[in-house]
Structure formats: C-alpha cells, structure tokens
Design a protein around this motif. Structure first.
Motif, PDB file in Angstrom:
ATOM      1  N   PHE A  64       0.758  -1.293  -0.105  1.00 17.34           N
ATOM      2  CA  PHE A  64      -0.103  -0.136   0.011  1.00 17.34           C
ATOM      3  C   PHE A  64       0.867   1.182   0.019  1.00 17.34           C
ATOM      4  CE2 PHE A  64       0.566  -1.260   4.342  1.00 17.34           C
ATOM      5  CZ  PHE A  64       0.930   0.154   5.053  1.00 17.34           C
ATOM      6  N   VAL A  65       0.177   2.201  -0.424  1.00 12.56           N
ATOM      7  CA  VAL A  65       0.763   3.634  -0.263  1.00 12.56           C
ATOM      8  C   VAL A  65       0.156   4.509   0.613  1.00 12.56           C
ATOM      9  CG1 VAL A  65       2.050   3.446  -2.506  1.00 12.56           C
ATOM     10  CG2 VAL A  65      -0.136   4.339  -2.659  1.00 12.56           C
ATOM     11  N   ARG A  66      -1.048   4.331   1.002  1.00 10.47           N
ATOM     12  CA  ARG A  66      -2.117   5.089   1.746  1.00 10.47           C
ATOM     13  C   ARG A  66      -2.707   4.419   2.820  1.00 10.47           C
ATOM     14  NH1 ARG A  66      -7.434   5.631  -1.182  1.00 10.47           N
ATOM     15  NH2 ARG A  66      -7.931   3.934   0.025  1.00 10.47           N
ATOM     16  N   VAL A  67      -2.742   5.050   3.969  1.00  9.97           N
ATOM     17  CA  VAL A  67      -3.423   4.600   5.172  1.00  9.97           C
ATOM     18  C   VAL A  67      -4.769   5.553   5.396  1.00  9.97           C
ATOM     19  CG1 VAL A  67      -1.508   3.575   6.339  1.00  9.97           C
ATOM     20  CG2 VAL A  67      -1.849   5.798   6.551  1.00  9.97           C
ATOM     21  N   THR A  68      -5.698   5.144   5.946  1.00 12.19           N
ATOM     22  CA  THR A  68      -6.975   5.701   6.273  1.00 12.19           C
ATOM     23  C   THR A  68      -7.480   5.633   7.762  1.00 12.19           C
ATOM     24  OG1 THR A  68      -7.649   5.241   4.040  1.00 12.19           O
ATOM     25  CG2 THR A  68      -9.294   5.920   5.583  1.00 12.19           C
ATOM     26  N   ARG A  69      -7.766   6.761   8.142  1.00 11.67           N
ATOM     27  CA  ARG A  69      -8.865   6.514   9.572  1.00 11.67           C
ATOM     28  C   ARG A  69      -9.981   7.041   9.392  1.00 11.67           C
ATOM     29  NH1 ARG A  69      -5.759  11.479  12.965  1.00 11.67           N
ATOM     30  NH2 ARG A  69      -6.065  13.310  11.542  1.00 11.67           N
ATOM     31  N   HIS A  70     -10.965   6.809  10.510  1.00 11.46           N
ATOM     32  CA  HIS A  70     -12.055   7.443  10.690  1.00 11.46           C
ATOM     33  C   HIS A  70     -12.261   7.941  12.135  1.00 11.46           C
ATOM     34  CE1 HIS A  70     -12.822   4.838   7.024  1.00 11.46           C
ATOM     35  NE2 HIS A  70     -12.654   3.672   7.815  1.00 11.46           N
ATOM     36  N   LEU A  71     -12.618   9.074  12.418  1.00 13.71           N
ATOM     37  CA  LEU A  71     -12.537   9.818  13.239  1.00 13.71           C
ATOM     38  C   LEU A  71     -13.854   9.597  14.372  1.00 13.71           C
ATOM     39  CD1 LEU A  71     -10.637  12.903  12.312  1.00 13.71           C
ATOM     40  CD2 LEU A  71      -9.806  10.889  13.669  1.00 13.71           C
ATOM     41  N   PRO A  92      -4.267   5.560  16.862  1.00 19.23           N
ATOM     42  CA  PRO A  92      -5.043   6.889  16.736  1.00 19.23           C
ATOM     43  C   PRO A  92      -4.308   7.869  17.227  1.00 19.23           C
ATOM     44  CG  PRO A  92      -6.004   5.258  18.439  1.00 19.23           C
ATOM     45  CD  PRO A  92      -5.001   4.659  17.681  1.00 19.23           C
ATOM     46  N   GLY A  93      -4.685   9.152  17.155  1.00 12.84           N
ATOM     47  CA  GLY A  93      -4.085  10.434  17.751  1.00 12.84           C
ATOM     48  C   GLY A  93      -2.833  10.960  17.171  1.00 12.84           C
ATOM     49  N   ILE A  94      -2.333  10.373  15.835  1.00 13.04           N
ATOM     50  CA  ILE A  94      -1.214  10.416  15.163  1.00 13.04           C
ATOM     51  C   ILE A  94      -1.674  11.331  13.951  1.00 13.04           C
ATOM     52  CG2 ILE A  94       0.915   9.873  13.949  1.00 13.04           C
ATOM     53  CD1 ILE A  94       0.871   7.304  15.532  1.00 13.04           C
ATOM     54  N   GLU A  95      -1.463  12.682  13.932  1.00  8.15           N
ATOM     55  CA  GLU A  95      -1.688  13.313  12.760  1.00  8.15           C
ATOM     56  C   GLU A  95      -1.325  12.813  11.395  1.00  8.15           C
ATOM     57  OE1 GLU A  95      -4.301  15.659  11.012  1.00  8.15           O
ATOM     58  OE2 GLU A  95      -4.224  15.609  13.046  1.00  8.15           O
ATOM     59  N   ALA A  96      -0.140  12.555  11.273  1.00  8.46           N
ATOM     60  CA  ALA A  96       0.462  11.962  10.114  1.00  8.46           C
ATOM     61  C   ALA A  96       1.518  10.851  10.552  1.00  8.46           C
ATOM     62  CB  ALA A  96       1.368  13.046   9.313  1.00  8.46           C
ATOM     63  N   PRO A  97       1.059   9.568  10.277  1.00  6.36           N
ATOM     64  CA  PRO A  97       1.878   8.544  10.719  1.00  6.36           C
ATOM     65  C   PRO A  97       3.224   8.233  10.221  1.00  6.36           C
ATOM     66  CG  PRO A  97      -0.055   7.443   9.468  1.00  6.36           C
ATOM     67  CD  PRO A  97      -0.320   9.191   9.895  1.00  6.36           C
ATOM     68  N   ASP A 145     -16.044  10.570   6.453  1.00  9.26           N
ATOM     69  CA  ASP A 145     -15.176  10.200   7.602  1.00  9.26           C
ATOM     70  C   ASP A 145     -13.944   9.370   7.126  1.00  9.26           C
ATOM     71  OD1 ASP A 145     -14.092  10.256  10.147  1.00  9.26           O
ATOM     72  OD2 ASP A 145     -15.259   8.493  10.796  1.00  9.26           O
ATOM     73  N   HIS A 146     -13.452   9.834   6.039  1.00  7.23           N
ATOM     74  CA  HIS A 146     -12.364   8.761   5.260  1.00  7.23           C
ATOM     75  C   HIS A 146     -11.183   9.835   5.113  1.00  7.23           C
ATOM     76  CE1 HIS A 146     -10.683   6.142   2.214  1.00  7.23           C
ATOM     77  NE2 HIS A 146     -11.338   5.336   2.943  1.00  7.23           N
ATOM     78  N   HIS A 147     -10.227   9.778   6.093  1.00  8.01           N
ATOM     79  CA  HIS A 147      -9.246  10.775   6.112  1.00  8.01           C
ATOM     80  C   HIS A 147      -7.801  10.041   5.842  1.00  8.01           C
ATOM     81  CE1 HIS A 147     -11.942  13.431   8.410  1.00  8.01           C
ATOM     82  NE2 HIS A 147     -12.168  12.461   8.951  1.00  8.01           N
ATOM     83  N   ASN A 148      -7.089  10.359   4.901  1.00  9.62           N
ATOM     84  CA  ASN A 148      -5.924   9.694   4.120  1.00  9.62           C
ATOM     85  C   ASN A 148      -4.651  10.267   4.537  1.00  9.62           C
ATOM     86  OD1 ASN A 148      -7.569   7.503   2.853  1.00  9.62           O
ATOM     87  ND2 ASN A 148      -8.016   9.377   1.545  1.00  9.62           N
ATOM     88  N   HIS A 149      -3.615   9.416   4.612  1.00 11.66           N
ATOM     89  CA  HIS A 149      -2.314   9.831   4.336  1.00 11.66           C
ATOM     90  C   HIS A 149      -1.640   9.185   3.489  1.00 11.66           C
ATOM     91  CE1 HIS A 149       1.454  11.367   5.749  1.00 11.66           C
ATOM     92  NE2 HIS A 149       2.011  10.055   5.889  1.00 11.66           N
TER      93      HIS A 149
END
Length: 164
Positions: A64-71, A92-97, A145-149
């Motif tokens: 993968f190249v992308r991780v996702t989080r749901h807040l 969780p709690g990391i803005e940019a892993p 609610d799909h936030h990506n890095h």
C-alpha cells in the motif's frame, strides 16, 4: 504501484490482544450467554447510522501507499470463512503516521478486530483472488469520515507486508 517508489518492508506479526491493544480489540468466538466484556466496550457507532454489511474485495496484495482513519466511528472487520488475512495499522492520535508507527498483523480465521476511532489502517490484504468481510462502521464512513495519509506523496515510499 509504481516502481519508482522506494519499498519499505513491514513484517506481519501474529495477532494477540496485547499487541493489538493500542489500535483496538481482538474478538474471538465465545460461548452463547457469555457476559459483556471490556473488549466489546470499545465499539462505538453512536455518531450516525450503523452500517453492518458484507464487503467484497478482489486482489488485495499486501502492499500500500495510503493509510486511512475514521474519526467518527470504530470499525469492525472479520473475514467470511476460515481464512487468514492481514491488516496494517498505526495508533490513533497521530496526525501523520511515520513508517515507524506502522504495525502489521496476521488475523487468524474466525477472529474479528474492532479498531478504535482514529486508528490508521490499510487492508485487509489476503492471498486469495477475492474475499468477503463482515464490516461494521457508519453508513457514511467512506464518504464523510475517510481521512488519508499517503506515504508515496510524503516519502516516496510504498509499503510491502512480509509474512503474508
């Protein structure tokens, strides 16, 4: 995925409740009538309409190249059938892993995970050509609610999970 990216290898570890605790809980079969447990208490679908569905995925190689989080919600995943699968997570709690924040786990058959709100994740990944998963999240999780890095954009990296 492009070959121009640097490969970062991540080893998939065996899933244990203690190892997965920073990211969520591990759910294994229990006898009917078993009292409510602390592991079940992490589930939170209170910020919208719960969506419980069978998710079909094709060709999910372990990279993968992308991780996702749901807040706004936890997310519960379990494979349909007696098949192992893999997931990558960051707390969780990391803005940019960072790459050092990532962990990968081999999820055994007949086991579910519930990820805490905000847990970064990539996957599920599997060796079969396709698989179905039970998925519990909110009805609009993948829309609102799909936030990506992106590790490709941030670091020029694609992550490959070993131990599949």
């Amino acid at each position: 995925m492009t070959d121009a990216l640097t490969v970062h290898r991540l080893t998939a570890d065996a899933l244990t409740p203690a190892a997965f605790e920073p990211f969520g809980v591990v759910l294994t079969p229990m006898e009917d009538g078993t009292p409510f447990t602390a592991e079940e208490a992490v589930l939170d679908v209170s910020n919208g309409i719960p969506r419980f569905y069978l998710m079909h995925l094709d060709d999910k190689a372990p990279e993968f190249v992308r991780v996702t989080r749901h807040l706004e919600t936890t997310q519960t995943l379990m494979a349909v059938g007696d098949v192992e699968w893999t997931i990558a997570v960051a707390a969780p709690g990391i803005e940019a892993p960072t790459l050092d924040d990532l962990r990968a786990f081999r999820v055994p058959a007949r086991t579910a995970i519930t990820m805490r709100k905000g847990t970064w994740h990539a996957g599920p990944f599997f060796a079969e050509s396709s698989m179905d998963f039970v998925n519990l999240e909110l009805d609009d999780t993948n829309v609102t609610d799909h936030h990506n890095h992106r590790f490709d954009d941030a670091l020029g990296v694609r992550v490959v999970i070993d131990g599949e």
